[in-house]
Design an enzyme around this catalytic site. Structure first.
Site, PDB file in Angstrom:
ATOM      1  CB  CYS A 128      30.303  26.141  35.688  1.00 59.78           C
ATOM      2  SG  CYS A 128      29.131  25.799  34.345  1.00 59.78           S
ATOM      3  CB  CYS A 132      22.601  26.135  36.970  1.00 55.07           C
ATOM      4  SG  CYS A 132      22.660  25.828  35.177  1.00 55.07           S
ATOM      5  N   GLY A 183      31.891  22.299  35.598  1.00 55.28           N
ATOM      6  CA  GLY A 183      31.952  22.923  34.289  1.00 55.28           C
ATOM      7  C   GLY A 183      30.915  22.412  33.305  1.00 55.28           C
ATOM      8  CD  GLU A 184      27.739  22.663  28.881  1.00 58.50           C
ATOM      9  OE1 GLU A 184      27.924  21.961  27.872  1.00 58.50           O
ATOM     10  OE2 GLU A 184      26.835  22.429  29.716  1.00 58.50           O
ATOM     11  CB  SER A 217      26.545  16.139  31.122  1.00 57.40           C
ATOM     12  OG  SER A 217      27.556  16.934  31.712  1.00 57.40           O
ATOM     13  CG  LEU A 241      14.948  19.521  30.062  1.00 55.07           C
ATOM     14  CD1 LEU A 241      15.462  20.189  28.805  1.00 55.07           C
ATOM     15  CD2 LEU A 241      13.816  18.554  29.733  1.00 55.07           C
ATOM     16  CG  HIS A 242      18.136  20.549  35.631  1.00 58.61           C
ATOM     17  ND1 HIS A 242      18.347  19.282  36.150  1.00 58.61           N
ATOM     18  CD2 HIS A 242      19.357  20.999  35.231  1.00 58.61           C
ATOM     19  CE1 HIS A 242      19.641  18.992  36.078  1.00 58.61           C
ATOM     20  NE2 HIS A 242      20.268  20.010  35.526  1.00 58.61           N
ATOM     21  CG  ASN A 319      24.572  16.024  47.105  1.00 58.65           C
ATOM     22  OD1 ASN A 319      24.462  16.518  48.216  1.00 58.65           O
ATOM     23  ND2 ASN A 319      25.495  15.122  46.804  1.00 58.65           N
TER      24      ASN A 319
END
Length: 370
Positions: A128, A132, A183-184, A217, A241-242, A319
């Site tokens: 990815c 992040c 992945g995105e 997503s 979002l996070h 996780n």
């Protein structure tokens, strides 16, 4: 008797998988049959075997000419992936599989059994590019996009496994697919939307899933969200979002420096307006990082300010990956976060987590293999 022509499809370029039946649309499949001297209706028969019967084995295809089906299936169904490792959890109700693609790139998928149904968490990219820091896949970097067929093949193999009782012994139908693996998804838009079309198309042109049972997503690629809203396929959108504030989200989700929290939420609201499908907000709860009560309060205010009935929040206990400084929130903090959101009238449900004992976070098996 004249020799039947042997079908040939485009050979893979470096890093690119071989072209597969699932990469082609209805007209392209029919044209391929005619190009090789076969009637176009053979394409429909092949689609029925692939999407409805979940097979690429010529021995299963009794409606095809005996002397043609071997060369035909070999040409249109080139092997795309092979199983490297498979781990079980939850008494066999969760299967995490590491696959090797044609170029030996490793990807993962997770198949989960629930009462009377199964859900597949599917991968759309090898690695990815979103970076992040709390995500195992994000720390791998991007190797390449998967083709539509490589994503669709994950679905076919999962549907076959569920049907054949590989999840705890009882046959069950694969009814849900979530693009929440490696992945995105919206960074591989063309292949993902082709996969979505195959998921919801009725047999024999697809798997016949309900659009409400397909979730795509994204970390917030605003132009792609708006593009998806115009496709006329009202799948569920999940916005990862996070964090509700730009200062923290810039750190947790670096793409936020391009499209801010408010821009991502506005795009999510536009998606709801266009499709009528309630948006899911995914929020990984990270201890002493984004789980503060004031952030729950800010998130509730921002969601409520954009109207009622358009959104649902799924806090997710993180996780953690081995060696990471990031870990899950304390359960009491998690409960307070949920209470705060619900006090704003925001429907909130802690998302079920599976496979924590089998490297459940996406990318962990691939990292170990590497």
């Amino acid at each position: 008797m004249t020799d039947r022509p042997v079908l040939q499809m485009a050979a893979p370029r470096r890093g690119k998988p071989p072209q597969h039946f699932a990469d082609l649309n209805h007209d392209e499949r029919a044209a391929l049959m005619r190009e090789h001297g076969l009637p176009s209706f053979r394409a429909k028969q092949l689609a029925n075997h692939y999407y409805a019967h979940l097979t690429v084995d010529p021995d299963d295809m009794t409606d095809l000419p005996a002397d043609a089906k071997g060369p035909l299936t070999e040409a249109v169904f080139p092997p795309l992936m092979k199983k490297v490792t498979q781990l079980e959890a939850d008494g066999g109700a969760t299967l995490k599989t590491l696959w090797a693609l044609h170029d030996n790139v490793k990807v993962e998928s997770v198949l989960m059994k629930y009462p009377e149904r199964a859900t597949l968490c599917v991968t759309s990219q090898a690695g990815c590019g979103m970076a992040c820091p709390f995500c195992a896949t994000g720390q791998m970097g991007l190797t390449r996009n998967l083709s539509a067929a490589e994503i669709i093949e994950q679905v076919r193999l999962a549907a076959r496994a569920a049907r054949d009782g590989d999840l705890g012994g009882d046959p069950v139908r694969l009814s849900n697919v979530v693009f929440m693996g490696m992945g995105e998804p919206l960074a591989n838009y063309k292949a993902v939307i082709a996969t979505v079309r195959a998921l919801v198309a009725p047999a024999p042109e697809g798997f016949g899933l309900s659009t409400r049972h397909v979730t795509v997503s994204t970390v917030g690629l605003v132009p792609a969200i708006d593009k998806l809203a115009k496709e006329g396929i009202p799948v569920t959108l999940a916005l990862s979002l996070h964090a509700p504030d730009d200062e923290l989200r810039n750190e947790l989700v670096p793409i936020n420096t391009r499209w801010s929290v408010d821009e991502a939420l506005d795009a999510a609201r536009r998606y709801f307006d266009a499709t009528g499908r309630r948006v899911s907000i995914e929020y990984a709860l990270i201890r002493e990082m984004n789980d503060h009560a004031h952030r729950a309060d800010l998130l509730g205010k921002k969601l409520r300010a954009r109207g009622d009935g358009w959104v649902h929040v799924n806090p997710i206990p993180l996780n953690p990956t081995p060696g990471s400084k990031w870990t899950a929130s304390d359960p009491a903090v998690e409960e307070e976060f949920v209470r705060t959101l619900r006090a704003h009238g925001i429907p909130t449900t802690i998302r079920d987590t599976r496979g924590s004992d089998i490297d459940g976070a996406c990318g962990q098996l691939a990292i170990k293999e590497a």
